[in-house]
Design a protein around this motif. Structure first.
Motif, PDB file in Angstrom:
ATOM      1  N   PRO B 164      -6.216  -1.332  -1.824  1.00 56.57           N
ATOM      2  CA  PRO B 164      -5.056  -1.595  -0.949  1.00 56.57           C
ATOM      3  C   PRO B 164      -5.340  -2.605   0.150  1.00 56.57           C
ATOM      4  CG  PRO B 164      -5.964   0.598  -0.534  1.00 56.57           C
ATOM      5  CD  PRO B 164      -6.703   0.043  -1.703  1.00 56.57           C
ATOM      6  N   GLU B 165      -6.599  -2.804   0.530  1.00 59.05           N
ATOM      7  CA  GLU B 165      -6.881  -3.705   1.654  1.00 59.05           C
ATOM      8  C   GLU B 165      -6.786  -5.175   1.283  1.00 59.05           C
ATOM      9  OE1 GLU B 165      -8.975  -1.656   0.188  1.00 59.05           O
ATOM     10  OE2 GLU B 165     -11.077  -2.281   0.374  1.00 59.05           O
ATOM     11  N   LEU B 166      -6.669  -5.472  -0.018  1.00 64.84           N
ATOM     12  CA  LEU B 166      -6.524  -6.870  -0.409  1.00 64.84           C
ATOM     13  C   LEU B 166      -5.084  -7.311  -0.140  1.00 64.84           C
ATOM     14  CD1 LEU B 166      -8.611  -6.783  -3.701  1.00 64.84           C
ATOM     15  CD2 LEU B 166      -9.289  -7.757  -1.493  1.00 64.84           C
ATOM     16  N   ILE B 167      -4.934  -8.386   0.611  1.00 63.78           N
ATOM     17  CA  ILE B 167      -3.596  -8.849   1.020  1.00 63.78           C
ATOM     18  C   ILE B 167      -2.840  -9.385  -0.193  1.00 63.78           C
ATOM     19  CG2 ILE B 167      -2.347 -10.429   2.553  1.00 63.78           C
ATOM     20  CD1 ILE B 167      -4.027  -8.236   4.012  1.00 63.78           C
ATOM     21  N   THR B 169      -1.909  -9.003  -3.707  1.00 57.12           N
ATOM     22  CA  THR B 169      -1.953  -7.892  -4.661  1.00 57.12           C
ATOM     23  C   THR B 169      -2.397  -8.347  -6.050  1.00 57.12           C
ATOM     24  OG1 THR B 169       0.392  -8.144  -5.195  1.00 57.12           O
ATOM     25  CG2 THR B 169      -0.170  -6.578  -3.439  1.00 57.12           C
ATOM     26  N   ARG B 203       1.432   1.301  -5.787  1.00 58.91           N
ATOM     27  CA  ARG B 203       2.243   2.334  -5.160  1.00 58.91           C
ATOM     28  C   ARG B 203       1.900   3.691  -5.757  1.00 58.91           C
ATOM     29  NH1 ARG B 203       7.718   2.839  -3.022  1.00 58.91           N
ATOM     30  NH2 ARG B 203       8.431   4.641  -4.135  1.00 58.91           N
ATOM     31  N   PHE B 363      10.575 -12.563  -5.828  1.00 61.01           N
ATOM     32  CA  PHE B 363      10.541 -12.285  -4.387  1.00 61.01           C
ATOM     33  C   PHE B 363      10.555 -13.570  -3.563  1.00 61.01           C
ATOM     34  CE2 PHE B 363       8.573  -8.792  -6.674  1.00 61.01           C
ATOM     35  CZ  PHE B 363       9.283  -7.714  -6.188  1.00 61.01           C
ATOM     36  N   ASP B 420       6.164 -13.764  -2.331  1.00 66.49           N
ATOM     37  CA  ASP B 420       5.546 -12.637  -1.632  1.00 66.49           C
ATOM     38  C   ASP B 420       5.115 -11.618  -2.685  1.00 66.49           C
ATOM     39  OD1 ASP B 420       5.741 -11.492   1.451  1.00 66.49           O
ATOM     40  OD2 ASP B 420       5.519  -9.969  -0.097  1.00 66.49           O
ATOM     41  N   GLN B 422       3.796  -8.420  -2.210  1.00 67.77           N
ATOM     42  CA  GLN B 422       3.594  -7.021  -1.803  1.00 67.77           C
ATOM     43  C   GLN B 422       4.266  -5.992  -2.717  1.00 67.77           C
ATOM     44  OE1 GLN B 422       1.220  -6.456   0.243  1.00 67.77           O
ATOM     45  NE2 GLN B 422       1.035  -8.669   0.517  1.00 67.77           N
ATOM     46  N   ARG B 423       5.444  -6.305  -3.217  1.00 71.47           N
ATOM     47  CA  ARG B 423       6.182  -5.329  -4.042  1.00 71.47           C
ATOM     48  C   ARG B 423       5.981  -5.527  -5.544  1.00 71.47           C
ATOM     49  NH1 ARG B 423      11.745  -3.740  -1.209  1.00 71.47           N
ATOM     50  NH2 ARG B 423      11.073  -3.964   0.939  1.00 71.47           N
ATOM     51  N   ASP B 426       4.537  -2.829  -7.739  1.00 70.29           N
ATOM     52  CA  ASP B 426       5.322  -1.579  -7.748  1.00 70.29           C
ATOM     53  C   ASP B 426       6.171  -1.511  -9.020  1.00 70.29           C
ATOM     54  OD1 ASP B 426       4.370  -1.492  -5.169  1.00 70.29           O
ATOM     55  OD2 ASP B 426       6.315  -1.324  -4.195  1.00 70.29           O
TER      56      ASP B 426
END
Lengths: 473, 473
Positions: B164-167, B169, B203, B363, B420, B422-423, B426
């Motif tokens: 999770p710490e990797l910006i 994904t 997630r 995104f 982006d 981040q999602r 998921d």
């Protein structure tokens, strides 16, 4: 001090701080790395937001839920082992929506239901509702030209849409928000019996979006009910009007304004180790509208701000200055909490050097907007490289946040977190502002980004301010 | 040419192009403004994606839906009035999931259902399923140390989570994807009867995420069934194993590999006005996994790429070079479309100068990753200011896209759109990769950003390449 000497001093200052930044660069990088890692692997913001959104829910000022949120966040801050946690009393307006609103278009004997909601602060319709012909305008500024003759006895339908070509959706929102805020007061002057305002949404869907409106100094007996209509239904109504300008619109609302009630700002403090009497504020607003659960607006800002203090502690940072998390009450329909905090700070002669607000949703953070001097801004801009690994790139001068606005002075830096804004107005003030639309990682990245800036401002920022002041003297 | 002369030439070249950029800056800014405005007010990508996702649905290679998508996009491209639209035949693998998979944990006489899905390319379980004890590992690389004694007859459970710490994904995904791809082949070597791989999701939820796997050169009779388990159920299984290492896991899958079938890349072209024999490719992949409707992966890339050609036309741009939209077939489980396109281009000796792929979700776009020479990259980086108003900030060297990879040569610039991230994971390869998770504005911003880069590369990019080559000579 003469002007050229001033410039030389400033240049020396910049060189000095650039040098000190280089000297400290490694350790700052490490701190940021720890902060981001901690937020993404061991953050608390998502868990807190889950509770605020799903266990408590919408937190309109003066409601039981708002008070539950005050108690919950106070207890959670107390668990963090801060130096102080307290409630700051503030009187807030209490407006209640009442029964779910009802509305339809009646044309050629056919009834077509539409989705509306009362705007915050609106009066109710008379018992049995309002039914009248509709006059459509793009903006309330068109009303003067139309005059009483064309408006009297009608419902004014303000159908101004957000401009989709604007990249920053807040700018698009800003281009329409006065329609919602002032439309009813203006329409009432010309004898309208109600206003229906197109929802300030960046999306075509069925959700009406509420938000604050005001009658200004309009006498109570002249106030007319005002509602938002969903974007899909705004299109539907406009198209129906093109076919039949004599159609009638019916709506019924039972909202009510009560006397002000006492509520609270929730405040927690990590007291500074070197300059305890210099204050840094990080905050969001605890109240929300009532239709959704206020997860993005502004549950996200609340939990991120709470986590800033926790992430500083977890990352081993001992702040030099006193860092306060302030969970403001009543941003949405009064700003009483923001005003109260600034009023008390001023009365106590507390020196506030930096304030940061998160009130633009829990989406991926892109950077910050700064309301500060040019000198201070150049200083802050020099920190950009530290943020690059986290894809934080937006550092611009501009507005900060409504709640921290009342703290504005020449000596303070005000800043607003700027998350990606594309989805924000899909949810803003509507029933779909709910927890499942907040992404855990995006929320945590925001909390880390805020923490990083607070860390840097605490470590470097105010020194520049202090020195700048010396130059002035 | 000696080295210092080369450097001087390069500097001269950079100065020349920087100057020409300044001269042309105004008009380029205007073109980009028109492109973004057109996409946001009159884009087609969202409407196309709605059809691809909701009317057609998941488009696994070799399926009827994949063929419907070929026909639909061909017809839609023909409507755009391009110079050419055609289908490029390509043989693709056909793997079919069959009945919905079933799985449970049986411990202490209690059955606990869990969510799994077959990995793409897996064999079925024997009729009646597989039931066996479970051995948990973090990575398939741990299997060698455990050896046949501890593995034989068991189900290998690979429980490696995305960091999770990797910006970025994608980096986190890259750290686990070989577990999914190669885990079963490795486990089979030590006598395992099946593999269960933790879903490559960012997630915690109940969706299993499929994706390609391979048995490599493992003989058919040694192949064991391999499934993904949802992240929530991976945690559940791991915790259950801590309490009872003798628990049994049951799963049943009826997936099947058929003979290859014929399918197509869909190609449309705007023929260049000055250099028709120089080609620029923009594309995404038309196939998707079968669990969701493939809206993000890669419906988004398909419709954005289609809109690039349309947005160029609508914005009044006449490309100098031939711009092709290529909708690649079979990226997910074979890359046959990407390979076929490159093979045909090579056979026809077509000079490809630039290829851009969108295959990282619909995104908010953040920028591009470039696979090209340093000289060309400096040139591209100089365009950053043009993108700033659109919050496009990410220009880095790195990978591009799987489908355009086979076009790689010294003379081509390869690029990938970087939204982006981040999602993305998921939804990636799961039942929740669906249309409602794509935001219209974000999708349209991506299409505009791609169009802007294609416009600039067509106008300036290849000239630099040509000149660079002259320097080499």
């Amino acid at each position: 001090m003469n002007k050229s000497l001033k410039i030389v001093s400033r240049i020396t200052l910049i060189i000095f701080f650039t040098f000190s930044l280089i000297v400290n660069a490694q350790s700052d990088e490490d701190v940021l790395k720890t902060v981001y890692k901690t937020s993404l692997t061991n953050g608390k913001s998502y868990e807190w937001l889950d509770y605020l959104s799903n266990t408590i829910g919408g937190r309109l000022s003066g409601s039981t839920n708002a008070e539950l949120a005050v108690q919950y966040t106070k207890v959670e801050l107390e668990k963090l082992g801060l130096d102080k946690v307290w409630l700051q009393p503030v009187m807030v307006p209490k407006w209640v929506r009442g029964e779910k609103e009802m509305a339809y278009i009646e044309a050629n004997g056919t009834i077509n239901k539409v989705n509306i909601c009362a705007l915050g602060g609106s009066v109710a319709t008379p018992n049995g509702g309002v039914k009248a012909q509709v006059i459509e305008v793009d903006t309330y500024k068109d009303l003067e030209a139309l005059g009483e003759e064309k408006i009297k006895g009608k419902i004014v339908f303000i159908n101004r849409a957000l401009q989709p070509e604007l990249i920053n959706t807040f700018q698009a929102y800003g281009g329409c928000s006065s329609e919602r805020y002032a439309g009813a007061a203006e329409a009432a002057k010309y004898g309208a019996v109600g206003t229906i305002v197109r929802s300030l949404s960046s999306r075509q869907d069925d959700y009406p979006h509420t938000g604050s409106m005001s009658y200004g100094d309009l006498p109570v007996e002249q106030r007319i009910p005002s509602a938002a209509i969903s974007t899909n239904d705004a299109v539907k109504l406009s198209e129906a009007l093109k076919k039949n300008k004599n159609l009638e619109f019916y709506f019924e609302m039972s909202c009510q304004q009560f006397d002000d009630v006492e509520s609270y700002n929730v405040i927690g403090e990590l007291t500074g180790s070197e300059f305890p009497n210099e204050y840094i504020v990080v905050g969001g607003h605890l109240d929300s509208w009532d239709l959704g659960d206020g997860a993005h607006d502004d549950g996200a800002g609340v939990v991120q701000s709470m986590d800033v203090l926790r992430l500083l502690k977890e990352s081993g940072v001992t702040p030099k200055r006193s860092i306060r998390v302030v969970l403001f009450m009543n941003e949405e329909n009064g700003l009483r909490g923001g005003r109260k905090y600034a009023e008390v700070a001023k009365a106590k002669n507390e020196k506030h050097v930096f304030a940061l607000e998160s009130d633009a949703g829990g989406f991926t953070p892109r950077g910050f907007s700064f309301d500060c001097s040019d000198v201070m801004f150049s200083k802050i801009e020099a920190w950009r490289p530290l943020f690059k690994p986290y894809l934080i790139h937006y550092f611009e001068k501009g507005g900060s946040g409504a709640d921290i606005g009342p703290l504005k002075s020449d000596d303070i830096v005000l800043a607003g977190l700027r998350p990606d804004s594309q989805r924000y107005f899909d949810h803003h003030h509507a029933a779909n502002d709910t927890f499942e639309h907040v992404n855990k990682r995006e929320l945590e990245l925001g909390a880390a980004t805020m923490t990083a800036l607070v860390f840097l401002m605490d470590k470097y920022g105010t020194e520049t301010i202090t020195n700048t002041k010396e130059i002035k003297d």
